[in-house]
Design an enzyme around this catalytic site. Sequence first.
Site, PDB file in Angstrom:
ATOM      1  N   GLU A 135       0.808  -1.229   0.000  1.00  0.00           N
ATOM      2  CA  GLU A 135       0.000   0.000   0.000  1.00  0.00           C
ATOM      3  C   GLU A 135       0.841   1.279   0.000  1.00  0.00           C
ATOM      4  O   GLU A 135       0.724   2.106   0.884  1.00  0.00           O
ATOM      5  CB  GLU A 135      -0.915   0.008   1.232  1.00  0.00           C
ATOM      6  CG  GLU A 135      -1.978  -1.078   1.216  1.00  0.00           C
ATOM      7  CD  GLU A 135      -3.192  -0.694   0.388  1.00  0.00           C
ATOM      8  OE1 GLU A 135      -3.250   0.456  -0.107  1.00  0.00           O
ATOM      9  OE2 GLU A 135      -4.070  -1.552   0.225  1.00  0.00           O
ATOM     10  N   GLU A 166      -4.049 -10.456  -0.466  1.00  0.00           N
ATOM     11  CA  GLU A 166      -4.991 -10.442   0.655  1.00  0.00           C
ATOM     12  C   GLU A 166      -6.364 -10.784   0.094  1.00  0.00           C
ATOM     13  O   GLU A 166      -6.763 -10.269  -0.949  1.00  0.00           O
ATOM     14  CB  GLU A 166      -5.050  -9.057   1.323  1.00  0.00           C
ATOM     15  CG  GLU A 166      -3.757  -8.658   1.994  1.00  0.00           C
ATOM     16  CD  GLU A 166      -3.775  -7.230   2.562  1.00  0.00           C
ATOM     17  OE1 GLU A 166      -4.855  -6.711   2.889  1.00  0.00           O
ATOM     18  OE2 GLU A 166      -2.676  -6.650   2.663  1.00  0.00           O
TER      19      GLU A 166
HETATM   20  C1  IPT Z   1      -5.353  -3.819   3.480  1.00  0.00           C
HETATM   21  C2  IPT Z   1      -4.028  -3.709   4.162  1.00  0.00           C
HETATM   22  O1  IPT Z   1      -3.011  -4.096   3.298  1.00  0.00           O
HETATM   23  C3  IPT Z   1      -3.944  -4.506   5.402  1.00  0.00           C
HETATM   24  O2  IPT Z   1      -2.824  -4.077   6.116  1.00  0.00           O
HETATM   25  C4  IPT Z   1      -5.176  -4.373   6.215  1.00  0.00           C
HETATM   26  O3  IPT Z   1      -5.362  -3.042   6.568  1.00  0.00           O
HETATM   27  C5  IPT Z   1      -6.334  -4.812   5.403  1.00  0.00           C
HETATM   28  O4  IPT Z   1      -6.461  -4.017   4.284  1.00  0.00           O
HETATM   29  C6  IPT Z   1      -7.640  -4.685   6.139  1.00  0.00           C
HETATM   30  O5  IPT Z   1      -7.601  -5.197   7.419  1.00  0.00           O
HETATM   31  S1  IPT Z   1      -5.557  -2.255   2.706  1.00  0.00           S
HETATM   32  C7  IPT Z   1      -7.241  -1.931   2.457  1.00  0.00           C
HETATM   33  C8  IPT Z   1      -7.364  -0.476   2.167  1.00  0.00           C
HETATM   34  C9  IPT Z   1      -7.772  -2.721   1.316  1.00  0.00           C
END
Ligand code: IPT
Length: 974
Positions: free
Chosen positions: A434, A504
């Site tokens: 990010e 993710e």
């Molecule tokens: C994404 C992040 O990479 C992770 O650190 C965590 O925040 C997750 O989301 C949510 O828990 S970033 C999000 C803006 C898609």
Amino acid sequence: MTDPLLALRPWEAPEVTSWGRLAMNAVDRRAGALSLDGDWRFQLLPVPDAPVGGVWSSAYVPGAWTMQSAGADDPPQYTNVRMPFAEFPPRSPAANPTGVYEREVDIPADWSGRRIVLQVGAAESVLLVHVDGRPVGISKDSHLAAEFDLSSVVRAGERSVLRLTVVKWSDASHIEDQDQWWHAGLTRPVLLYATDPLHLADVDVRAGRDGGLRIDCRVRDARGALPDGWCVSAELEGELLTQDREFDRVNAEDERVSDFLGEARIRTTVPEVRTWSAETPELYDLTVRLHRPDGTVADTSRHRVGFRDVEIVGRDLLLNGERVFVRGVNRHDFHPLTGRTVSYEDMRADLVLLKRFGFNAIRTAHYPNDPALYDLADELGLYVVDEADIESHDHAHEIADDPRYLNAFVDRVSRMVLRDRNHPSVVIWSLGNESDYGAHHDAAAGWVRRHDPTRPVQYEGAAKLDWAATDDASDIACPMYAPIEDCVAHALSGRQTRPLIQCEYSHAMGNSNGTLADHWAAVESTPGLQGGFIWEFRDHGILQRVSDGRPAGRAGAGLYGNGVTAPGHRWAYGGDFGETIHDGAFIADGVVFPDRTPKPVLYEHREIAAPVRIECHRHEGIVLGNHQHFRGLDWLAGEWELSLADGRVLTAPAELPDLRPGETAAVPLPFEVPRTGGETWLTLRVRVAEDQPWAPRGTEVCVPQVRLRGPSVSWDVPVDGVVRVDDDGLLVHPLLTAAPTLSLWRAPTDNDELGGIAARWRDWGLDTLVRKVVAVRQDGGRTTVDAQYAGAAGVVRHRQTFTPVEGGIRVDEEAELPEDFHDVARVGTVFETVPGPDLLEWFGQGPWESYPDRSAGAPVGHHALPVDELFTPYLRPQESGGRHGVRRFTLSAPDATGLTVELDEPRQVSVTRFRAEDLTAAAHHDELVPRPGCVVHLDAVHRGLGTASCGPDTSLPYRIPAGVHRWSWTLRVL
Ligand code: IPT
């Protein structure tokens, strides 16, 4: 006189990434090192350049002061994207807590003449090192070690004062803006070690699946030019490999190599090598020795080598030539007692648990994890995406092309690679998280590709612009939270150029992870898709004393187990330490509770990842398949279990056939399937047959199941009897303290709240529906009650028909939802029982919690659990404790009184001690007061969980349409 390190003001100088720090390397220095862990003198200053001289307290190293009493004035704070202070990069706030750690160090007398090195495992976020008041060095990069050569400032046999000053906020904080608690301190071990002046400066080991082994060493002499005649030898599993005596020739012929840098190269091929994979983590012990000209050993480094290849061919990521599925999870270094400091035992427990639940990969979100984690991943078998400590989220765009930060990006990525490149578990390098996409990423990717061509590099921010691009900083398209339909469409588009592995997906916040099974069905059936990493491993709830609001501390008093805390404690999330800027419970989004208790989703995942699966074919009977990539089934044992609706359960040992990966075979059943007994399910309980490093013999690995026969309908015949309803048309029953009424609401899950769905429900008035009885009719023995439930968005018509049946009452229900109520939480019945019943037995899915879109891991069978154990204590109370596909259940008290309910079809049922309104009103688990009776929900339909707190909402098939819903159930007294 101003201290020169302070005078540099390195906390506002992104160009200064270090000063006096040694180059990162992969030489193992643990043997013979002097640990400096323990209590250090400590002072917390309000600003970095405040005078030291007040009262010393003490702080434990390794540890964050934010978690200790010494840091009572500077508690943990949780923010996700936004920075906790207003200053723009590279500025830091004027109020800048600075911890001064000090202690005496007695330098061993036998270190005389040796090169003496200080290693600080991790310092958050700027480290200044002084010895006896003399400046030694500076380091940033909070999650990697920093080494400093102390040879010229300490003397063997003498005592020195070591001061480590840690500045909390800096220019570096802007690129360490990860979604986690902000802490500060020395969070990993500190040690001193000594080497001969002639030493191994680095060791680079590459081992391929063909047995090829390549060892490249860098050799230096702290006294200056290298002596003639040194050499390097290597020993693999006790066998000496060729000594490299080529260095002189290399030095003489290669003008790039000076007298000051020796390079030794060893090349060999190991015949019949046992290859490393997550399934077969075969490791070989390697010892590299540097010899003085007289042959004696000057330096040694030990490594564990795994022979394996990682490559991208076309759009597939191949491990040893196989297109492996990546069943990953994102993991932070986190512990509820110590914050960012994690012990070897804790990391081992994390990884063992992941292996037991079918995971084979970790992304070290979002920084290089503790070094021991990689040793454990090598040993237990987990693929690692190693991620650099770079997340500039709040100011991503400004920083990605701000030249002042260029050095920091390349520094962080290259230092990670130099530390971790000898680990077979590390299969992919990640440039961070990010941080937009800028020239710094291209620079870092260029460095990695040149330095380590044996592994792909990935960066979500680069690849997201066009998954099909071929010229950016990412070799893999690694989106986050992309709808599975988009991934499938891309794989089918003909445009796919590189692997698609989500960095993710499936956000595990609260009661979540809907449609994991559908997601994996798509991955496994779509060439081009290979999986991804669930967000995330653990809820970051900090164990907090309620009395003074402080972290409970290292001792662990207040831990209880099963996901909940002991009385007087709670799991703190954002805002619980009095922070005004925070992001609440978004920090609690793991597949395990803070104490590592598994959440129900883990059983779902375990089944989705099952190495053994069964199917029922019309002609072949039961067909069993090996779904691993590299192993046979000989490490597993099985047991058949046949569950009949009439309550009978038959078991028999299962012979697992000798199948290679990907093969299937028809298997005979060791028993006759009874012709009577109603609905019948066949389950294969698969267990570990021989001890594995991550599971003792007997550990259950998966429970695949097939249905052999459908339900045979047996419905009640009305008999004469009396059903009583009161003036409001509410059933009067001796075992019920609240009569069955219509329920359309659930205590919003985190997904419901953050996805905006609960707000819609509140707008419709679902949580405050007003019931009004419209008509009560008697027709023979049958009583029909028509009622209306009015909300802001309209009126729901509801009819209940009560019919006396043999030993009880049959209830037929019908609810008509107007178009405006097209996507409610549930349509079903809620009632409450008298106190007494404390055990639930049911025939349906279980034993763990399951929901319509998270029910693949809960086999149908006869299950029983105490009522108090049915509820899942998600950190922020919410709908929980549901069981999917329930056909009938019995709720009984110890004296065998109670009730039984038979449902017309498999339905969603929950039995808890809490009303939806109790759960909705509480912010923490410790605020809940269990009701003496049971709150029972039987739902005709229940909205799926989805993942809307971050990612796609519940998919359409799991939403509830408007219109007429019908369901029936029969209530009997035991
Ligand atoms: C994404 C992040 O990479 C992770 O650190 C965590 O925040 C997750 O989301 C949510 O828990 S970033 C999000 C803006 C898609």
